[in-house]
Structure formats: C-alpha cells, structure tokens
Design a protein around this motif. Sequence first.
Motif, PDB file in Angstrom:
ATOM      1  N   ASP A  89       1.376  -5.246   3.318  1.00  0.00           N
ATOM      2  CA  ASP A  89       3.684  -4.747   3.483  1.00  0.00           C
ATOM      3  C   ASP A  89       3.150  -3.504   4.449  1.00  0.00           C
ATOM      4  O   ASP A  89       3.490  -2.339   3.845  1.00  0.00           O
ATOM      5  CB  ASP A  89       4.191  -4.546   2.236  1.00  0.00           C
ATOM      6  N   TYR A  90       3.486  -3.927   5.913  1.00  0.00           N
ATOM      7  CA  TYR A  90       3.984  -2.925   6.825  1.00  0.00           C
ATOM      8  C   TYR A  90       4.841  -1.483   6.225  1.00  0.00           C
ATOM      9  O   TYR A  90       4.576  -0.822   6.633  1.00  0.00           O
ATOM     10  CB  TYR A  90       4.088  -3.621   8.413  1.00  0.00           C
ATOM     11  N   GLU A  91       6.299  -2.302   6.126  1.00  0.00           N
ATOM     12  CA  GLU A  91       7.011  -1.674   6.137  1.00  0.00           C
ATOM     13  C   GLU A  91       6.805  -0.522   4.662  1.00  0.00           C
ATOM     14  O   GLU A  91       7.310   0.197   4.737  1.00  0.00           O
ATOM     15  CB  GLU A  91       8.487  -2.878   5.542  1.00  0.00           C
ATOM     16  N   ARG A  92       5.952  -1.337   3.857  1.00  0.00           N
ATOM     17  CA  ARG A  92       5.670  -0.706   2.760  1.00  0.00           C
ATOM     18  C   ARG A  92       5.008   0.843   2.970  1.00  0.00           C
ATOM     19  O   ARG A  92       4.570   2.047   2.240  1.00  0.00           O
ATOM     20  CB  ARG A  92       5.531  -1.236   1.580  1.00  0.00           C
ATOM     21  N   VAL A  93       4.006   0.233   3.762  1.00  0.00           N
ATOM     22  CA  VAL A  93       3.650   1.423   3.699  1.00  0.00           C
ATOM     23  C   VAL A  93       3.903   2.677   5.076  1.00  0.00           C
ATOM     24  O   VAL A  93       3.738   3.908   4.744  1.00  0.00           O
ATOM     25  CB  VAL A  93       1.547   0.888   4.950  1.00  0.00           C
ATOM     26  N   THR A  94       5.038   2.115   5.444  1.00  0.00           N
ATOM     27  CA  THR A  94       5.380   2.855   6.560  1.00  0.00           C
ATOM     28  C   THR A  94       6.188   3.814   5.375  1.00  0.00           C
ATOM     29  O   THR A  94       6.634   5.468   6.765  1.00  0.00           O
ATOM     30  CB  THR A  94       6.489   2.710   7.840  1.00  0.00           C
ATOM     31  N   GLY A 113       6.862   2.552  15.753  1.00  0.00           N
ATOM     32  CA  GLY A 113       6.522   1.892  14.641  1.00  0.00           C
ATOM     33  C   GLY A 113       5.723   2.266  12.979  1.00  0.00           C
ATOM     34  O   GLY A 113       5.484   2.410  12.564  1.00  0.00           O
ATOM     35  N   GLY A 114       6.707   3.118  13.586  1.00  0.00           N
ATOM     36  CA  GLY A 114       6.643   4.252  11.562  1.00  0.00           C
ATOM     37  C   GLY A 114       5.129   5.152  12.227  1.00  0.00           C
ATOM     38  O   GLY A 114       4.665   6.023  10.722  1.00  0.00           O
ATOM     39  N   ASN A 115       4.223   5.102  12.964  1.00  0.00           N
ATOM     40  CA  ASN A 115       3.327   6.013  13.274  1.00  0.00           C
ATOM     41  C   ASN A 115       3.650   7.114  12.767  1.00  0.00           C
ATOM     42  O   ASN A 115       4.500   8.478  13.293  1.00  0.00           O
ATOM     43  CB  ASN A 115       2.382   5.644  13.991  1.00  0.00           C
ATOM     44  N   LEU A 116       3.026   8.322  12.544  1.00  0.00           N
ATOM     45  CA  LEU A 116       3.322  10.093  12.221  1.00  0.00           C
ATOM     46  C   LEU A 116       1.628  10.115  13.018  1.00  0.00           C
ATOM     47  O   LEU A 116       0.215   9.543  12.836  1.00  0.00           O
ATOM     48  CB  LEU A 116       2.495  10.063  11.023  1.00  0.00           C
ATOM     49  N   ILE A 117       2.329  10.970  14.411  1.00  0.00           N
ATOM     50  CA  ILE A 117       1.422  11.647  14.679  1.00  0.00           C
ATOM     51  C   ILE A 117       0.706  13.341  15.201  1.00  0.00           C
ATOM     52  O   ILE A 117       2.329  13.327  14.329  1.00  0.00           O
ATOM     53  CB  ILE A 117       1.286  11.448  16.243  1.00  0.00           C
TER      54      ILE A 117
END
Length: 261
Positions: A89-94, A113-117
């Motif tokens: 689940d993409y949203e759960r990982v986000t 996309g909720g990625n942390l950089i």
Amino acid sequence: MMPAEVVPEAEQHLVHEELADAGYVEAPEPTLTEDIDFSLTAAGALHGNSIARSYQRDVWRKRILEIVGESGEAIVSNLLDDPGCPTDDYERVTGDIEQLHDEALISGHFANGGNLIRGRLTDLGEDCLASRYGPSAFVRKQTIGTANVQDNRNYGITITDSPGAAATSGPGHATTANNTITVTNVTPFDALSVGLDDLAIEDHDVAKTVRTQVRSLRQKAADNSVEITKGVIASLIAAAFVAYGPDALALFAEFAHHLGF
C-alpha cells in the motif's frame, strides 16, 4: 503455561492475574498447584492480533530509520521493494514516513509522492535506532517519561494499600504499595471517553478494543466498584497508542494520574 523465556515461572501467576483482570485470559486464576492455563478470551485474541500487527509495523518503521540513516532519503517505491516491507500500500508507506517525521525521529524535505529527500536522522532518531525499542515504544517511553499532569479535583478514587504502606494524597485518595486501585466513580472513564471522541483513529480494530475495555471498566465501577492494576493501565496505554497515535498519550497520562499512578 507460558514458556519460561517469555514469562519466568515464578511470575506466571501474577501475569495471569493481571491478564484476567484486563479480560484477556479466562478466569479464575488456577491454584498454586495447578498448571496455569493462558486461554485467551475473544478480547484477548483480538488484542493479541492487534499487538502483533503493531509489532510488525514498528519493526518496519525502524527499518525506515535505518534506510534514512544510510541513504539520506526515503523513496516510497524503493521502500515498497524492500524485503522488510509488510505492505504493498503506497499510502501506508507514505504515512509511515510522515509519522516518523512528525515524531521528530527524521528530518528532511518532502518531494512529490511523499518521498523524503535530503533526509537525516535527528538526535532522537539516532537514539531510537540505537535502542532496543521500536519507534512507537520509544516515543511513548519519551512522552510518558516527561509527562507532568497537574489536577487537584477529587475523583472519588480510593487506592487500597498493603499493610503499613499507606500515604494520603488528598480527599478520597490513598497511595498504595500493591498498585491496586478500587474505583467507584465513573467520572474518570467519562472524561476519557470524551477525550477519545476528539482523537483521530489510526487503527479502527484496536480503537474498538480500547473503547470496549473502557466501557467495561466503567460499567463495573457504576455497578459496584472495579479494581484496576498498573498492568491494566499499561496495556490500555499501549493499545491506545496503536489506535490513536501519540495524541492519546497525554489523555491517558491524565487518566492514569486521576487513578493515582
């Protein structure tokens, strides 16, 4: 009986008693000459499953801390491909990344996309990673350890003491050495229920278990009285953290304070 590596044999009767008080195993407690049967009730099975899910999620969130510490980023697509990821689940990982950020365990910038950089572990995150605790337990331990709740109202709570150990702390209150509290007033439970209504739910199954347990304790207090142990409170706090997140900690710290813990 429970395996000795889980619960030492000398402590099994005490553990059984606390679990039975919480409604998680069948009562009554066996005699000292009988084997101890930890047969789960329906509530115990549900609570056990919720704790297992919580543990699995905490192991995963600690893995995210490791990845951020090693790579300086948390890219959702990469995390979904990680062997330790328990979901697709993409949203759960986000949400897991965002929660670690909200708990001040990681810092960085969120991209599309909720990625942390440009991420890194905070000092608190490094302490968590080096500890034997998962993020949920670590944050809970930090929060409870620094909680300072002040309340001078009388909630009509009597705490029964072991012989020779009583100390008075105000009208209707006595401090106990055995941590057994007899509650005859439903006010603390009503205040807790109102507070729970205002919290966002993160795990509906566990939230249902928490509310059922609170209602059960309240009904016993209303009918006559209910004895509550420190183990019951600790179990409720742990479950509430899973169900409602960190916002539940202050509410339950106040509830525990009203009960004299």
